[in-house]
Write a protein that holds these residues in place. Sequence first.
Motif, PDB file in Angstrom:
ATOM      1  N   GLU A 104       0.377  -0.862   0.170  1.00 46.90           N
ATOM      2  CA  GLU A 104      -0.001  -0.130  -0.072  1.00 46.90           C
ATOM      3  C   GLU A 104       1.023   1.401   0.515  1.00 46.90           C
ATOM      4  OE1 GLU A 104      -1.987   0.688   3.425  1.00 46.90           O
ATOM      5  OE2 GLU A 104      -3.505   2.906   2.669  1.00 46.90           O
ATOM      6  N   ARG A 105       2.406   1.175   0.686  1.00 44.95           N
ATOM      7  CA  ARG A 105       2.808   2.058   1.034  1.00 44.95           C
ATOM      8  C   ARG A 105       3.067   2.411  -0.152  1.00 44.95           C
ATOM      9  NH1 ARG A 105       1.274   0.647   6.063  1.00 44.95           N
ATOM     10  NH2 ARG A 105       1.384   2.256   7.083  1.00 44.95           N
ATOM     11  N   GLU A 149      13.085  -0.154  -4.317  1.00 46.67           N
ATOM     12  CA  GLU A 149      12.441  -0.831  -3.812  1.00 46.67           C
ATOM     13  C   GLU A 149      12.152  -0.257  -2.027  1.00 46.67           C
ATOM     14  OE1 GLU A 149      15.360  -4.391  -2.799  1.00 46.67           O
ATOM     15  OE2 GLU A 149      15.530  -4.849  -5.257  1.00 46.67           O
ATOM     16  N   MET A 150      11.086  -0.876  -2.121  1.00 43.83           N
ATOM     17  CA  MET A 150      10.900  -0.382  -0.520  1.00 43.83           C
ATOM     18  C   MET A 150      10.666  -1.261   0.395  1.00 43.83           C
ATOM     19  SD  MET A 150       7.085   1.477   0.839  1.00 43.83           S
ATOM     20  CE  MET A 150       7.117   3.439   0.906  1.00 43.83           C
ATOM     21  N   HIS A 151      11.491  -1.690   1.759  1.00 50.33           N
ATOM     22  CA  HIS A 151      12.169  -2.783   2.242  1.00 50.33           C
ATOM     23  C   HIS A 151      10.771  -2.169   4.160  1.00 50.33           C
ATOM     24  CE1 HIS A 151      15.993  -4.122   0.849  1.00 50.33           C
ATOM     25  NE2 HIS A 151      15.177  -3.861  -0.128  1.00 50.33           N
ATOM     26  N   CYS A 152       9.972  -3.480   4.198  1.00 53.60           N
ATOM     27  CA  CYS A 152       9.091  -3.009   5.560  1.00 53.60           C
ATOM     28  C   CYS A 152       9.831  -3.934   6.436  1.00 53.60           C
ATOM     29  CB  CYS A 152       7.745  -2.869   5.061  1.00 53.60           C
ATOM     30  SG  CYS A 152       7.686  -1.551   3.888  1.00 53.60           S
ATOM     31  N   TYR A 185      15.204   6.964   2.014  1.00 48.45           N
ATOM     32  CA  TYR A 185      14.391   7.140   3.460  1.00 48.45           C
ATOM     33  C   TYR A 185      14.776   5.888   3.544  1.00 48.45           C
ATOM     34  CZ  TYR A 185      10.367   7.593   5.756  1.00 48.45           C
ATOM     35  OH  TYR A 185       9.769   8.161   6.681  1.00 48.45           O
ATOM     36  N   GLY A 186      14.678   6.676   5.439  1.00 47.94           N
ATOM     37  CA  GLY A 186      14.635   5.913   6.363  1.00 47.94           C
ATOM     38  C   GLY A 186      16.113   5.542   7.090  1.00 47.94           C
ATOM     39  N   SER A 187      16.313   4.301   7.919  1.00 43.66           N
ATOM     40  CA  SER A 187      16.921   4.564   8.658  1.00 43.66           C
ATOM     41  C   SER A 187      17.271   3.384   9.300  1.00 43.66           C
ATOM     42  CB  SER A 187      18.159   5.550   9.670  1.00 43.66           C
ATOM     43  OG  SER A 187      16.900   5.463  10.694  1.00 43.66           O
ATOM     44  N   ASP A 188      18.525   2.753   9.498  1.00 42.73           N
ATOM     45  CA  ASP A 188      18.325   1.070  10.867  1.00 42.73           C
ATOM     46  C   ASP A 188      17.643   0.027  10.156  1.00 42.73           C
ATOM     47  OD1 ASP A 188      19.112  -0.342  12.621  1.00 42.73           O
ATOM     48  OD2 ASP A 188      17.487   0.158  14.348  1.00 42.73           O
ATOM     49  N   VAL A 194      10.073   1.777   7.237  1.00 45.33           N
ATOM     50  CA  VAL A 194      10.004   1.487   5.628  1.00 45.33           C
ATOM     51  C   VAL A 194      11.325   2.539   5.645  1.00 45.33           C
ATOM     52  CG1 VAL A 194       8.710   2.798   3.695  1.00 45.33           C
ATOM     53  CG2 VAL A 194       7.496   1.919   5.804  1.00 45.33           C
ATOM     54  N   ASN A 195      12.005   1.597   4.771  1.00 40.62           N
ATOM     55  CA  ASN A 195      13.315   2.260   3.805  1.00 40.62           C
ATOM     56  C   ASN A 195      13.016   2.141   2.366  1.00 40.62           C
ATOM     57  OD1 ASN A 195      15.627   2.951   5.929  1.00 40.62           O
ATOM     58  ND2 ASN A 195      14.053   0.497   6.813  1.00 40.62           N
TER      59      ASN A 195
END
Length: 278
Positions: free
Chosen positions: A19-20, A269-272, A244-247, A230-231
Amino acid sequence: FDSGAVEKRRESLASMCDERARMLQDQFNVSMNHLQALAILVNTFHHSLNPSAITQATFARYAERTAFERPLTSGVAYAVRVTHAERDHFERQQGWSIKKMYSSPNSQGPGDAAVAEIRGPADEYAPVIFAQDAYKNVISFDMLSGADDRENIIRARESGKGVLTAPFQLLNGRLGVILTYSVYKSEPPANARQQERVQAAIGYLGGIFDIEALVDKLLHQLAGKQSIMVNVYDTTNDKPISMYGSDDTGSGMYHNSTLNFGDPSRRHEMHCRFMQKP
Ligand code: WA2
């Protein structure tokens, strides 16, 4: 433990992540379409009218008032093509001279490679002549003198499509990506050869995507923001670049949603992950 519960959790992570990713991609696409329309506006009211009907003041005002149409951008800028032979005349007309980006000999920026690469007079330049107020500091800078901007401009005018840089450090010190559309003297046919496109190019419209700030704003609008991490990465090259994002470490399940930002030569890619263990 309960394998049914694990499966449920995995599905829930996947659907939240997808969705994101879809939302980010849609907002990106909307922004991209509007940048293309802005390139047409500059062509129509600056290049095709004599005298031009656009000044820095009117461009900045129009860009500001239509900013809601480009939700992931923090600004837009327009650079014009100037050949070396035209340079003196152009500079006298503008009342300023064309400047190189990252020209400090001690600068530790991503542009150092470009400085070494481009010495002496270039055969052409791409100085910014119009910019949204937040980026008016880039006016007069030659966008062909920075490695990332240069590559993007060259790809934009060869392809006639919107093209994207990898994330890099902008002149204002922030991390961003630039989306560029070329403006042509007369629109080349869809099947035009690369060389015809390059010859017809007269300027370059760029949208500046401040991914860090704007993705954050977007994700905050979604319910359950607290529960997942989210990254976003540019995975075009072997080594992914964080946008975007960290850690993005930790054990446990994670979901990978693909993102399509419309430039076939770049991958994202988006990693969640869940914040909490079950
Ligand atoms: N705009 C703003 N800040 C920057 C920058 C840039 N490029 N490059 C580095 N810092 C006019 O693709 C054409 C904008 C480039 C467009």
